[in-house]
Design an enzyme around this catalytic site. Structure first.
Site, PDB file in Angstrom:
ATOM      1  N   CYS A  60      -0.456   3.957   2.142  1.00  0.00           N
ATOM      2  CA  CYS A  60      -0.575   3.842   4.217  1.00  0.00           C
ATOM      3  C   CYS A  60      -0.221   2.621   4.356  1.00  0.00           C
ATOM      4  O   CYS A  60       0.553   1.868   3.964  1.00  0.00           O
ATOM      5  CB  CYS A  60      -1.650   4.876   4.947  1.00  0.00           C
ATOM      6  N   SER A  61      -0.719   1.970   4.219  1.00  0.00           N
ATOM      7  CA  SER A  61      -0.830   0.554   5.222  1.00  0.00           C
ATOM      8  C   SER A  61      -1.784  -0.475   4.397  1.00  0.00           C
ATOM      9  O   SER A  61      -2.033  -1.932   5.982  1.00  0.00           O
ATOM     10  CB  SER A  61      -0.684  -0.194   6.207  1.00  0.00           C
ATOM     11  N   CYS A  62      -3.291  -0.499   4.005  1.00  0.00           N
ATOM     12  CA  CYS A  62      -3.942  -1.698   3.184  1.00  0.00           C
ATOM     13  C   CYS A  62      -3.334  -2.967   3.186  1.00  0.00           C
ATOM     14  O   CYS A  62      -2.394  -3.426   2.726  1.00  0.00           O
ATOM     15  CB  CYS A  62      -4.464  -1.143   2.483  1.00  0.00           C
ATOM     16  N   CYS A  70       0.964  -1.151   0.148  1.00  0.00           N
ATOM     17  CA  CYS A  70       0.528  -0.208  -0.439  1.00  0.00           C
ATOM     18  C   CYS A  70       0.882   1.455  -0.322  1.00  0.00           C
ATOM     19  O   CYS A  70       1.688   1.176   0.635  1.00  0.00           O
ATOM     20  CB  CYS A  70      -0.973  -0.070   1.435  1.00  0.00           C
TER      21      CYS A  70
HETATM   22 FE    FE Z   1      -3.484   1.799   2.922  1.00  0.00          FE
END
Ligand code: FE
Length: 195
Positions: A106-108, A103
């Site tokens: 961010c951090s999906c 991602c």
């Molecule tokens: Fe994300």
């Protein structure tokens, strides 16, 4: 910024937000903890491993999984996770193609299928570098792919999560489905390792 330092900053921000929400009576104390516990319960890379093993032994399931991951994993009582409904897209490694997920924003991450994400997945270094130089990054993970193997990097979003379907290793014809699932690691489902 190191991952640990970034994590500490985020933790502090999250705690501050929780305190504000509770002070203003917007959520009851402990309600957030309960929501997070419910969200994380059952989130494990064992789920992604189970999906993978099923796809390896059942060609029809594999076809359904690649066509519509969301619906196919629901057959096993699973989802990508998250509060909002998320589309799951499963990308298959083959002899000549390799997939890896990130991602960049961010951090999906498909948390129910892969468990909580590793700190490196959330790091600035991984998020920026795997897009620019995936082959070099994979080599740092110890995954050396043949030069002719094509690498595709899939950028996750809040609506769409990805999971890699690793290649079934040779010499595993006699293994049962649970034995096959036991071979599958979290990193293989992210694409930073092979099985
Ligand atoms: Fe994300």
């Amino acid at each position: 910024m190191t991952g640990t330092h970034a994590d500490a900053l985020i933790s502090r921000r999250v705690r501050r937000l929780e305190t504000l929400l509770e002070e203003r009576g917007l959520v009851a104390g402990g309600a957030l903890d309960e929501a997070i516990d419910a969200f994380l319960s059952g989130a494990s890379p064992a789920n992604g491993a189970r999906v993978t093993a099923r796809a390896w032994v059942d060609a029809d399931f594999r076809a359904r999984l690649l066509a519509d991951g969301t619906t196919a994993v629901a057959e096993l009582g699973l989802s990508a996770g998250g509060v909002q409904p998320q589309r799951l897209h499963v990308v298959e490694n083959t002899e000549h193609t390799h997939n890896v997920i990130v991602c960049t924003l961010c951090s999906c991450y498909p948390i129910r299928l892969l468990g909580p994400s590793p700190s490196w997945y959330k790091s600035e270094a991984y998020r920026s570098r795997v897009v620019r130089e995936p082959r070099a990054v994979l080599e740092e993970f110890g995954l050396r792919l043949p030069p002719e193997t094509e690498i595709t990097v899939w950028d996750s979003t809040s609506e769409t999560r990805y999971m890699v379907l690793p290649r079934r290793p040779d010499g595993t014809d006699s293994l049962t489905e649970p034995e096959l699932a036991a071979l599958v690691t979290r990193n293989a489902l992210i694409g930073t390792a092979a099985v």
